[in-house]
Write a protein that holds these residues in place. Structure first.
Motif, PDB file in Angstrom:
ATOM      1  N   VAL A  37     -54.694 -30.445  -4.314  1.00  0.00           N
ATOM      2  CA  VAL A  37     -54.694 -29.806  -5.622  1.00  0.00           C
ATOM      3  C   VAL A  37     -53.674 -29.387  -5.780  1.00  0.00           C
ATOM      4  O   VAL A  37     -53.004 -29.700  -7.632  1.00  0.00           O
ATOM      5  CB  VAL A  37     -55.806 -29.411  -5.647  1.00  0.00           C
ATOM      6  N   MET A  38     -52.570 -28.765  -4.759  1.00  0.00           N
ATOM      7  CA  MET A  38     -51.521 -28.113  -5.241  1.00  0.00           C
ATOM      8  C   MET A  38     -50.436 -29.094  -5.775  1.00  0.00           C
ATOM      9  O   MET A  38     -49.667 -29.397  -6.688  1.00  0.00           O
ATOM     10  CB  MET A  38     -51.370 -27.746  -4.333  1.00  0.00           C
ATOM     11  N   ILE A  39     -50.785 -30.827  -5.162  1.00  0.00           N
ATOM     12  CA  ILE A  39     -49.653 -31.647  -5.717  1.00  0.00           C
ATOM     13  C   ILE A  39     -49.925 -31.639  -6.831  1.00  0.00           C
ATOM     14  O   ILE A  39     -48.857 -31.942  -8.173  1.00  0.00           O
ATOM     15  CB  ILE A  39     -49.512 -32.278  -4.597  1.00  0.00           C
ATOM     16  N   LEU A  40     -51.143 -31.630  -7.431  1.00  0.00           N
ATOM     17  CA  LEU A  40     -51.541 -31.899  -8.906  1.00  0.00           C
ATOM     18  C   LEU A  40     -50.828 -31.435  -9.531  1.00  0.00           C
ATOM     19  O   LEU A  40     -50.626 -31.234 -10.931  1.00  0.00           O
ATOM     20  CB  LEU A  40     -53.164 -31.980  -9.198  1.00  0.00           C
ATOM     21  N   ILE A  41     -50.821 -30.004  -9.192  1.00  0.00           N
ATOM     22  CA  ILE A  41     -50.520 -28.522 -10.414  1.00  0.00           C
ATOM     23  C   ILE A  41     -49.066 -28.650 -10.071  1.00  0.00           C
ATOM     24  O   ILE A  41     -48.347 -28.252 -11.126  1.00  0.00           O
ATOM     25  CB  ILE A  41     -51.040 -27.976  -9.652  1.00  0.00           C
ATOM     26  N   TYR A  42     -48.582 -28.986  -8.668  1.00  0.00           N
ATOM     27  CA  TYR A  42     -46.786 -29.149  -8.861  1.00  0.00           C
ATOM     28  C   TYR A  42     -46.194 -30.127  -9.614  1.00  0.00           C
ATOM     29  O   TYR A  42     -45.203 -30.373 -10.216  1.00  0.00           O
ATOM     30  CB  TYR A  42     -46.201 -29.345  -7.780  1.00  0.00           C
ATOM     31  N   GLY A  43     -47.688 -30.781 -10.253  1.00  0.00           N
ATOM     32  CA  GLY A  43     -46.921 -32.141 -10.786  1.00  0.00           C
ATOM     33  C   GLY A  43     -46.400 -31.800 -12.425  1.00  0.00           C
ATOM     34  O   GLY A  43     -46.316 -32.423 -13.507  1.00  0.00           O
ATOM     35  N   HIS A  44     -46.588 -30.891 -12.537  1.00  0.00           N
ATOM     36  CA  HIS A  44     -46.969 -29.968 -14.033  1.00  0.00           C
ATOM     37  C   HIS A  44     -46.535 -28.700 -14.644  1.00  0.00           C
ATOM     38  O   HIS A  44     -45.723 -28.009 -15.136  1.00  0.00           O
ATOM     39  CB  HIS A  44     -47.981 -29.836 -14.542  1.00  0.00           C
ATOM     40  N   PHE A  45     -46.318 -28.057 -13.237  1.00  0.00           N
ATOM     41  CA  PHE A  45     -46.103 -26.782 -13.145  1.00  0.00           C
ATOM     42  C   PHE A  45     -44.976 -26.667 -11.797  1.00  0.00           C
ATOM     43  O   PHE A  45     -45.074 -26.839 -10.708  1.00  0.00           O
ATOM     44  CB  PHE A  45     -47.112 -25.509 -12.722  1.00  0.00           C
ATOM     45  N   PRO A  46     -44.014 -25.510 -12.193  1.00  0.00           N
ATOM     46  CA  PRO A  46     -43.495 -25.472 -10.707  1.00  0.00           C
ATOM     47  C   PRO A  46     -43.576 -24.420  -9.473  1.00  0.00           C
ATOM     48  O   PRO A  46     -44.848 -23.266  -9.664  1.00  0.00           O
ATOM     49  CB  PRO A  46     -41.525 -24.804 -11.586  1.00  0.00           C
ATOM     50  N   PRO A  47     -43.517 -24.456  -8.840  1.00  0.00           N
ATOM     51  CA  PRO A  47     -43.870 -24.186  -7.237  1.00  0.00           C
ATOM     52  C   PRO A  47     -43.852 -22.469  -7.656  1.00  0.00           C
ATOM     53  O   PRO A  47     -42.569 -22.256  -8.091  1.00  0.00           O
ATOM     54  CB  PRO A  47     -43.511 -24.278  -5.833  1.00  0.00           C
ATOM     55  N   GLY A  48     -44.212 -21.521  -7.404  1.00  0.00           N
ATOM     56  CA  GLY A  48     -44.438 -20.227  -7.386  1.00  0.00           C
ATOM     57  C   GLY A  48     -42.598 -19.811  -5.899  1.00  0.00           C
ATOM     58  O   GLY A  48     -41.693 -18.973  -6.274  1.00  0.00           O
ATOM     59  N   ARG A  49     -43.436 -19.508  -4.548  1.00  0.00           N
ATOM     60  CA  ARG A  49     -43.049 -19.886  -3.432  1.00  0.00           C
ATOM     61  C   ARG A  49     -43.636 -20.828  -2.964  1.00  0.00           C
ATOM     62  O   ARG A  49     -44.784 -20.513  -2.572  1.00  0.00           O
ATOM     63  CB  ARG A  49     -42.773 -18.557  -3.327  1.00  0.00           C
ATOM     64  N   THR A  50     -42.720 -21.599  -2.343  1.00  0.00           N
ATOM     65  CA  THR A  50     -42.873 -22.776  -1.136  1.00  0.00           C
ATOM     66  C   THR A  50     -43.192 -22.106   0.194  1.00  0.00           C
ATOM     67  O   THR A  50     -42.871 -21.552   0.245  1.00  0.00           O
ATOM     68  CB  THR A  50     -42.017 -23.616  -0.532  1.00  0.00           C
ATOM     69  N   ALA A  51     -43.872 -22.933   0.968  1.00  0.00           N
ATOM     70  CA  ALA A  51     -44.307 -21.820   2.033  1.00  0.00           C
ATOM     71  C   ALA A  51     -43.276 -22.017   3.908  1.00  0.00           C
ATOM     72  O   ALA A  51     -42.821 -20.807   3.770  1.00  0.00           O
ATOM     73  CB  ALA A  51     -44.868 -23.289   2.887  1.00  0.00           C
ATOM     74  N   PHE A  52     -41.709 -23.296   3.287  1.00  0.00           N
ATOM     75  CA  PHE A  52     -41.013 -23.063   2.858  1.00  0.00           C
ATOM     76  C   PHE A  52     -39.737 -22.365   3.504  1.00  0.00           C
ATOM     77  O   PHE A  52     -39.271 -21.018   3.837  1.00  0.00           O
ATOM     78  CB  PHE A  52     -39.766 -24.049   3.615  1.00  0.00           C
ATOM     79  N   MET A  53     -40.206 -20.974   2.149  1.00  0.00           N
ATOM     80  CA  MET A  53     -39.089 -20.265   2.205  1.00  0.00           C
ATOM     81  C   MET A  53     -39.555 -19.057   2.119  1.00  0.00           C
ATOM     82  O   MET A  53     -39.250 -18.347   3.001  1.00  0.00           O
ATOM     83  CB  MET A  53     -39.083 -20.142   0.078  1.00  0.00           C
ATOM     84  N   ALA A  54     -40.730 -18.900   2.028  1.00  0.00           N
ATOM     85  CA  ALA A  54     -41.927 -17.762   2.695  1.00  0.00           C
ATOM     86  C   ALA A  54     -41.640 -17.652   4.240  1.00  0.00           C
ATOM     87  O   ALA A  54     -41.358 -16.561   4.958  1.00  0.00           O
ATOM     88  CB  ALA A  54     -42.972 -17.893   2.474  1.00  0.00           C
ATOM     89  N   HIS A  55     -41.253 -18.793   4.851  1.00  0.00           N
ATOM     90  CA  HIS A  55     -40.973 -18.790   6.557  1.00  0.00           C
ATOM     91  C   HIS A  55     -39.443 -18.262   6.181  1.00  0.00           C
ATOM     92  O   HIS A  55     -39.204 -17.227   7.423  1.00  0.00           O
ATOM     93  CB  HIS A  55     -41.533 -19.892   7.000  1.00  0.00           C
TER      94      HIS A  55
END
Length: 233
Positions: free
Chosen positions: A29-47
């Protein structure tokens, strides 16, 4: 008694399978969302920001999404030349590259090459952490297949160039271009793009050693390969 134990074990197993399937559905579901909208903060960024804030609580996250057309074609070619020459042709995995990496690591007696494609690296950046384990690699492989199935190559490259780490708290092409040259990502020259691509495997080290001899040698190699790098259409 044994029947009760068996039922309990079955319940635990079914619960674990349900949780695993739910997690995969979440990723899809998140990949489908990222197909149209930019990520806010990724898991790697948070880490990474968690690590950084442990010593510098006020350190900012430098991340600014820019669309594909506002990223220099030189950087697109440089990253493909440096990280994944077969990007437009494979379906998420470069099996020949993986085999070469295994052989190289065997000869050196330690991990020195990964063989990961751009899609695999994007899977890690979006949803996972730098942890090294067989379980994490298996999950990365599943997410990689989802990315290739649900997104086109141009969107995968666009996402990758926007979320990749390029220094302490620096993520994406726009933030990197402004961090090192105070220009937008659209204006990166071939040499600047090649330097960013050369930094990508160890960006926090090269941020502190921006003109290291080893880095300069990698830049020259990437520049020579860039004209033959094929971009997605």
């Amino acid at each position: 008694m044994l029947a009760n134990v068996g039922r309990a074990a079955l319940a635990v197993a079914l619960g674990s399978i349900a949780m695993l399937l739910s997690l995969q559905i979440y990723f899809a579901v998140m990949i489908l969302i990222y197909g149209h909208f930019p990520p806010g903060r990724t898991a790697f960024m948070a880490h990474r920001m968690g690590e950084l804030h442990a010593t510098r609580p006020d350190a900012p996250l430098r991340y600014q999404w820019v669309p594909y057309r506002r990223i220099s074609p030189h950087l697109k070619r440089a990253m493909i030349a440096a990280e994944d020459a077969k990007f437009v042709d494979h379906e998420g995995f470069d099996w020949e590259g993986i085999q070469l990496a295994i052989e190289k690591n065997r000869k050196r007696g330690r991990p020195v090459a990964g063989g990961s494609t751009i899609t695999q690296q994007l899977a890690k950046n979006l949803f996972l952490t730098p942890e090294r384990s067989y379980l994490r690699k298996a999950q990365e492989a599943v997410i990689t297949m989802m990315l290739e199935a649900l997104l086109d190559k141009e969107r995968i490259l666009e996402l990758y160039l926007n979320v990749i780490e390029w220094g302490q708290g620096v993520f994406g092409a726009e933030a990197a271009a402004r961090r090192y040259w105070n220009i937008p990502a659209a204006q990166l020259t071939p040499a600047q793009a090649a330097r960013l691509a050369a930094m990508a495997p160890n960006p926090r080290f090269y941020e502190r050693n921006f003109n290291a001899p080893g880095l300069n040698r990698k830049v020259a190699i990437i520049l020579a390969r860039m004209p033959s790098a094929e971009l997605p259409e």
